[in-house]
Design an enzyme around this catalytic site. Structure first.
Site, PDB file in Angstrom:
ATOM      1  N   CYS A  78       0.808  -1.219   0.000  1.00 48.82           N
ATOM      2  CA  CYS A  78       0.000   0.000   0.000  1.00 48.82           C
ATOM      3  C   CYS A  78       0.843   1.271   0.000  1.00 48.82           C
ATOM      4  O   CYS A  78       0.608   2.186  -0.786  1.00 48.82           O
ATOM      5  CB  CYS A  78      -1.010  -0.003   1.138  1.00 48.82           C
ATOM      6  N   HIS A 130      -2.710   0.994   7.006  1.00 56.65           N
ATOM      7  CA  HIS A 130      -3.035   0.879   5.582  1.00 56.65           C
ATOM      8  C   HIS A 130      -3.321   2.265   5.019  1.00 56.65           C
ATOM      9  O   HIS A 130      -3.880   3.122   5.710  1.00 56.65           O
ATOM     10  CB  HIS A 130      -4.246  -0.039   5.393  1.00 56.65           C
ATOM     11  N   HIS A 142      -5.960   1.258  -3.829  1.00 58.47           N
ATOM     12  CA  HIS A 142      -4.981   0.781  -2.853  1.00 58.47           C
ATOM     13  C   HIS A 142      -4.456  -0.582  -3.274  1.00 58.47           C
ATOM     14  O   HIS A 142      -5.009  -1.230  -4.166  1.00 58.47           O
ATOM     15  CB  HIS A 142      -5.605   0.712  -1.454  1.00 58.47           C
TER      16      HIS A 142
END
Length: 173
Positions: A78, A130, A142
């Protein structure tokens, strides 16, 4: 011998889970300096276009996930995806880990999101485990997890809305 191998595999898996999707950052020259007090103008008054960031991220949909990956050829985690998109499309060099990225830019309300803003989530018991790039209309891009690919998701989906931590707009000068 086999028992030692399994212990090693378990240790490596545990370390990967602890790291989330963050990886190590190595310093480089930063042609654009980021400051939290001066948000980028989302209406395009500056030469910086947030839509460019969202467009660049969307073009990477389908690239495989790879922990520590930071190029389309190697795959992305990510933070590697975010780092790559900002550096390649705008020559903005963010820190390389999700938690470090969360310290840059300006915190903005979820209702004020514009394409190119960063969205942070608590997926591993850490508020900044994240990160993704907002692309507009309630969606973000993502690199989700091992075995997955870069994809677009809906912020209002139960999983993501319940784990949303904050949104940040990157700043220059």
């Amino acid at each position: 011998m086999l028992q030692k191998f399994y212990k090693y595999v378990l240790l490596v898996a545990w370390l990967i889970l602890q790291a989330g999707c963050s990886t190590f950052y190595s310093a480089s020259k930063h042609p654009i300096v980021l400051h939290p007090s001066k948000p980028i103008d989302p209406k395009g008054a500056s030469n910086y276009q947030l839509d460019d960031i969202a467009t660049a991220a969307s073009k990477l949909i389908g690239v495989p996930y790879r922990w520590g990956g930071n190029t389309p050829a190697s795959g992305f985690d990510c933070s590697g995806l975010v780092y790559y998109v900002f550096s390649q499309s705008r020559q903005i060099y963010l820190p390389r880990t999700t938690s470090q990225m969360s310290k840059f830019g300006q915190n903005i309300p979820k209702s004020a999101l514009t394409p190119g803003d960063l969205v942070f989530f608590n997926t591993l018991g850490d508020p900044y485990s994240h990160v993704g790039i907002y692309t507009g209309k309630g969606k973000f891009v993502h690199a989700p997890t091992s075995g997955g690919t870069v994809r677009q998701e809906d912020l209002s989906a139960n999983y993501w809305s319940s784990r949303f931590t904050e949104a940040r707009r990157m700043s220059t000068n």
